[in-house]
Design a protein around this motif. Structure first.
Motif, short mmCIF file in Angstrom:
data_model
loop_
_atom_site.label_atom_id
_atom_site.label_comp_id
_atom_site.label_asym_id
_atom_site.label_seq_id
_atom_site.Cartn_x
_atom_site.Cartn_y
_atom_site.Cartn_z
N SER A 86 -33.62 25.25 -4.24
CA SER A 86 -32.27 25.74 -3.96
C SER A 86 -32.35 27.09 -3.28
O SER A 86 -33.33 27.84 -3.44
CB SER A 86 -31.46 25.87 -5.25
OG SER A 86 -31.89 26.98 -6.02
N GLU A 144 -34.05 28.20 6.29
CA GLU A 144 -34.02 26.97 7.10
C GLU A 144 -33.88 25.74 6.21
O GLU A 144 -33.15 24.79 6.55
CB GLU A 144 -35.29 26.91 7.96
CG GLU A 144 -35.33 27.99 9.03
CD GLU A 144 -36.72 28.22 9.60
OE1 GLU A 144 -37.67 27.53 9.14
OE2 GLU A 144 -36.87 29.08 10.48
N ARG A 145 -34.55 25.75 5.08
CA ARG A 145 -34.39 24.62 4.13
C ARG A 145 -32.98 24.59 3.58
O ARG A 145 -32.40 23.51 3.39
CB ARG A 145 -35.41 24.76 2.99
CG ARG A 145 -36.86 24.56 3.40
CD ARG A 145 -37.75 24.35 2.18
NE ARG A 145 -37.74 25.50 1.28
CZ ARG A 145 -38.70 26.41 1.19
NH1 ARG A 145 -39.77 26.31 2.00
NH2 ARG A 145 -38.63 27.39 0.32
N VAL A 147 -30.23 25.61 5.05
CA VAL A 147 -29.35 25.08 6.10
C VAL A 147 -29.44 23.56 6.13
O VAL A 147 -28.42 22.85 6.21
CB VAL A 147 -29.72 25.68 7.47
CG1 VAL A 147 -29.00 24.95 8.59
CG2 VAL A 147 -29.41 27.17 7.51
N ALA A 148 -30.65 23.03 6.04
CA ALA A 148 -30.83 21.57 6.06
C ALA A 148 -30.17 20.90 4.86
O ALA A 148 -29.69 19.76 4.96
CB ALA A 148 -32.32 21.24 6.07
N ARG A 149 -30.10 21.62 3.73
CA ARG A 149 -29.45 21.06 2.54
C ARG A 149 -27.94 21.30 2.52
O ARG A 149 -27.25 20.87 1.60
CB ARG A 149 -30.06 21.69 1.27
CG ARG A 149 -31.50 21.29 0.98
CD ARG A 149 -31.93 21.74 -0.40
NE ARG A 149 -31.90 23.18 -0.54
CZ ARG A 149 -32.99 23.96 -0.51
NH1 ARG A 149 -34.19 23.41 -0.33
NH2 ARG A 149 -32.89 25.27 -0.65
N GLY A 150 -27.44 22.03 3.52
CA GLY A 150 -26.02 22.33 3.58
C GLY A 150 -25.61 23.50 2.70
O GLY A 150 -24.42 23.67 2.42
N GLU A 151 -26.58 24.34 2.29
CA GLU A 151 -26.28 25.47 1.41
C GLU A 151 -25.99 26.76 2.18
O GLU A 151 -25.61 27.76 1.57
CB GLU A 151 -27.47 25.74 0.48
CG GLU A 151 -27.77 24.65 -0.51
CD GLU A 151 -28.97 25.00 -1.37
OE1 GLU A 151 -28.76 25.37 -2.53
OE2 GLU A 151 -30.11 24.93 -0.85
N PRO A 153 -24.67 28.45 6.30
CA PRO A 153 -24.15 28.14 7.64
C PRO A 153 -25.28 27.80 8.61
O PRO A 153 -26.36 28.40 8.57
CB PRO A 153 -23.45 29.44 8.04
CG PRO A 153 -23.09 30.10 6.74
CD PRO A 153 -24.21 29.76 5.80
N ALA A 154 -25.01 26.85 9.47
CA ALA A 154 -26.05 26.34 10.37
C ALA A 154 -26.55 27.40 11.34
O ALA A 154 -27.69 27.32 11.81
CB ALA A 154 -25.52 25.14 11.14
N SER A 156 -27.05 30.58 10.75
CA SER A 156 -27.53 31.77 10.03
C SER A 156 -28.82 32.28 10.65
O SER A 156 -29.70 31.51 11.05
CB SER A 156 -27.78 31.44 8.56
OG SER A 156 -26.61 31.00 7.93
N ARG A 197 -23.32 33.52 2.70
CA ARG A 197 -22.26 32.51 2.59
C ARG A 197 -20.95 32.98 3.19
O ARG A 197 -20.10 32.17 3.55
CB ARG A 197 -22.09 32.14 1.11
CG ARG A 197 -23.26 31.31 0.62
CD ARG A 197 -23.18 30.98 -0.84
NE ARG A 197 -24.22 30.01 -1.20
CZ ARG A 197 -24.65 29.80 -2.44
NH1 ARG A 197 -24.13 30.49 -3.44
NH2 ARG A 197 -25.58 28.90 -2.68
#
Length: 221
Positions: A86, A144-145, A147-151, A153-154, A156, A197
């Motif tokens: 996370s 980067e991980r 962002v891939a998990r949607g945690e 902003p893309a 960032s 965030r």
């Protein structure tokens, strides 16, 4: 076009083995911890590494290059950032790693001396900058991980995020010389997460406060 020769100590001549370089590095770290950059000498490194002084001068040139090469070698390690699954877990763990690495005065003496050396030596400053640039490059994988998990902003800026986690810690450690404890490390990570965030680290450089934080419009009533 003639290729520019690398600075002394940054390229291994044929006669220098990895063991020799590591022994010199260890002696430099010990000397920095005991005496700081101003007190480190080639004689000290020779005595504690088992490498003859003339060899040190021939291959490294002097204290400035010895310190820089020790940093270069430190940057060649296999360290990887935390991977807890996370964003919050990774950034909190990253902050705790920084805090713990400076928890022991004996262990933190050499890193602190590297920072001091960077103010006195342009070559050491370049090596320190390269060392942390590589550390932050690896740490960017945390964001980067996320962002891939949607945690996160893309768009960032991953490098800025991980710098924001450690910046308050380094400020206390090297500027104000205040203690850094686990609670402060957690607050540093939490602040970076909140800013991330909120869009503070958007690569486009623009942020907008959430609608709920905007003052109510004046309706004239």
């Amino acid at each position: 076009m003639t290729e520019k020769a690398p600075p002394p100590g940054t390229q291994r001549p044929g006669g220098r083995t990895a063991r020799t370089r590591a022994a010199v590095r260890d002696a430099v770290l010990t000397g920095l911890g005991e005496h700081g950059y101003p007190g480190l000498t080639v004689d000290y490194v020779a005595a504690h590494s088992g490498v003859h002084k003339t060899t040190l001068y021939r291959r490294w040139g002097g204290v400035e290059e010895l310190v820089a090469d020790a940093l270069d070698l430190a940057g060649e390690d296999s360290w990887t950032p935390p991977d807890t699954g996370s964003l919050e877990g990774d950034l909190h763990a990253l902050a705790q790693e920084v805090a713990e690495s400076f928890d022991d005065p004996a262990a933190s003496a050499a890193p602190a001396a590297f920072v001091a050396a960077a103010f006195r030596s342009p070559r050491a400053a370049d090596a320190l900058r390269a060392f942390y640039a590589e550390r932050f490059r690896r740490s960017a994988a945390v964001v980067e991980r996320a962002v891939a998990r949607g945690e996160a902003p893309a768009d960032s800026d991953a490098g800025d995020v991980v710098r924001a986690v450690s910046a308050p810690l380094f400020f206390r450690l090297f500027i104000t010389r205040e203690p850094v404890d686990p609670a402060f490390a957690d607050r540093s990570a939490a602040a970076a997460i909140a800013a991330l965030r909120a869009g503070v680290f958007s690569a486009h450089g623009s942020t907008q406060a959430p609608a709920s934080t905007q003052p109510p419009a004046d309706t004239g009533a």
